[in-house]
Design a protein around this motif. Structure first.
Motif, short mmCIF file in Angstrom:
data_model
loop_
_atom_site.label_atom_id
_atom_site.label_comp_id
_atom_site.label_asym_id
_atom_site.label_seq_id
_atom_site.Cartn_x
_atom_site.Cartn_y
_atom_site.Cartn_z
N SER A 64 31.81 -95.54 33.60
CA SER A 64 32.45 -94.42 32.85
C SER A 64 31.61 -93.00 33.38
O SER A 64 30.51 -93.16 33.98
CB SER A 64 31.92 -94.59 31.29
N ARG A 65 32.17 -91.99 32.92
CA ARG A 65 31.56 -90.57 33.07
C ARG A 65 30.30 -90.31 32.57
O ARG A 65 29.36 -89.98 33.17
CB ARG A 65 32.51 -89.46 32.63
N GLU A 66 30.15 -91.01 31.30
CA GLU A 66 29.00 -90.86 30.76
C GLU A 66 27.85 -91.78 31.32
O GLU A 66 26.73 -91.16 31.51
CB GLU A 66 28.99 -91.47 29.38
N GLU A 67 27.86 -92.72 32.02
CA GLU A 67 27.17 -93.55 32.73
C GLU A 67 26.70 -92.91 34.17
O GLU A 67 25.53 -92.65 34.43
CB GLU A 67 27.45 -94.91 33.05
N ASP A 104 26.78 -89.49 34.60
CA ASP A 104 25.95 -88.55 34.53
C ASP A 104 24.48 -88.81 33.86
O ASP A 104 23.69 -88.24 34.30
CB ASP A 104 26.60 -87.69 33.39
N ARG A 105 24.47 -90.10 33.36
CA ARG A 105 23.24 -90.56 32.99
C ARG A 105 22.26 -90.89 33.98
O ARG A 105 21.15 -90.37 34.03
CB ARG A 105 23.45 -91.66 31.89
N ARG A 115 29.75 -99.92 32.33
CA ARG A 115 28.20 -99.59 32.20
C ARG A 115 27.30 -100.36 33.32
O ARG A 115 27.76 -101.36 33.87
CB ARG A 115 27.86 -100.19 30.75
#
Length: 275
Positions: free
Chosen positions: A102-105, A107-108, A191
């Motif tokens: 995902s985009r969130e992962e 960037d993380r 994830r």
């Protein structure tokens, strides 16, 4: 016989990591006659998982001249400082990272160009523009310090320990000495579920070490040595060119003299012709 079997078993265990990552080689020495060094990464993941391998350098800070137009000419109008980015970023995957995480992962863990450009810090603030961030990535890509290679990571048949993933590449020539962190990200359902790491160390040896030490510790002597070396090289090239040019002129002169010399008739033939 027993010892030989035990050693073979240990080698087999080392060759097939269990849900981990193996890096070969773990150290690279850069000398005066440095050649391309192949690097191999092997990682193992659970069946059904995707794998992403990233080799990353320490955060770096660089300074560039900012060009601006002053009247009809372009001049340096200031300095631009870029920081918060890795000195090296090599990413290998079987599919686009956006389809794995995902985009969130992304960037993380800072796993693609967009994430690295967002974390980039540019000073002074008035020079911070999207074009500059894009140009910095393009510069690093040309130097082969930044690379995203989709499809380079290959999966092999599943074994008892899981699915083995492998990738091979050549170490970038412009990568500076230091420690680099290799991370294998095991991914599932968008994830990161597991990480395995290894370290690659790059060191200078031989003449490059002496030259770098002289440049840092004694810059005045280094500058003088550089000037003397350039002068010797210039005189040497001039000497070789002059010698080659002299030989060519002599050959042309000898060839021209041979063509200009008239053909002489035998004495006896002239006398018979006069009777």
């Amino acid at each position: 016989m027993i010892w030989a079997q035990a050693i073979a078993l240990l080698c087999l265990i080392e060759a097939v990591p269990s849900h981990g990552v193996r890096l070969t080689p773990t150290s690279i020495q850069v000398g005066a006659l440095y050649q391309d060094v192949p690097v191999r990464v092997e990682a193992v993941a659970q069946p059904g998982s995707q794998m992403l391998v990233v080799l990353r350098g320490a955060d770096t800070k660089e300074t560039f001249n900012k060009k601006g137009r002053v009247g009809p000419v372009w001049l340096n109008v200031g300095k631009v400082h870029i920081s918060g980015v890795p000195s090296l970023f090599l990413s290998f995957s079987a599919a686009p990272v956006q389809s794995i995480l995902s985009r969130e992962e992304i960037d993380r863990y800072q796993l693609d160009e967009a994430a690295i450009r967002r974390q980039m810090r540019i000073e002074p603030a008035e020079f911070d523009q999207p074009e500059l961030r894009s140009h910095y990535w393009s510069l690093k890509a040309e130097q082969r310090s930044y690379s995203v290679q989709t499809g380079a990571l290959k999966a092999e048949a599943a074994g008892e320990t899981g699915v083995s993933w492998r990738v091979e590449f050549l170490w970038p020539r412009k990568a500076q000495p230091g420690s680099y962190m290799l991370t294998a990200y095991e991914c599932r359902q968008g994830r990161v579920i597991r990480q395995s790491t290894a370290t690659l160390t790059v060191t200078r040896v031989g003449l490059p070490v002496a030259v770098a030490a002289l440049a840092q510790q004694r810059p005045a002597q280094y500058a003088g040595l550089a000037v003397i070396t350039a002068m010797i090289a210039g005189f040497g090239i001039d000497f070789v060119v002059s010698r080659l040019g002299g030989k060519r002129r002599k050959l042309r002169a000898a060839h021209g003299a041979g063509e200009a010399e008239p053909e002489r008739e035998p004495t006896g033939s002239r006398r018979r012709g006069g009777h």
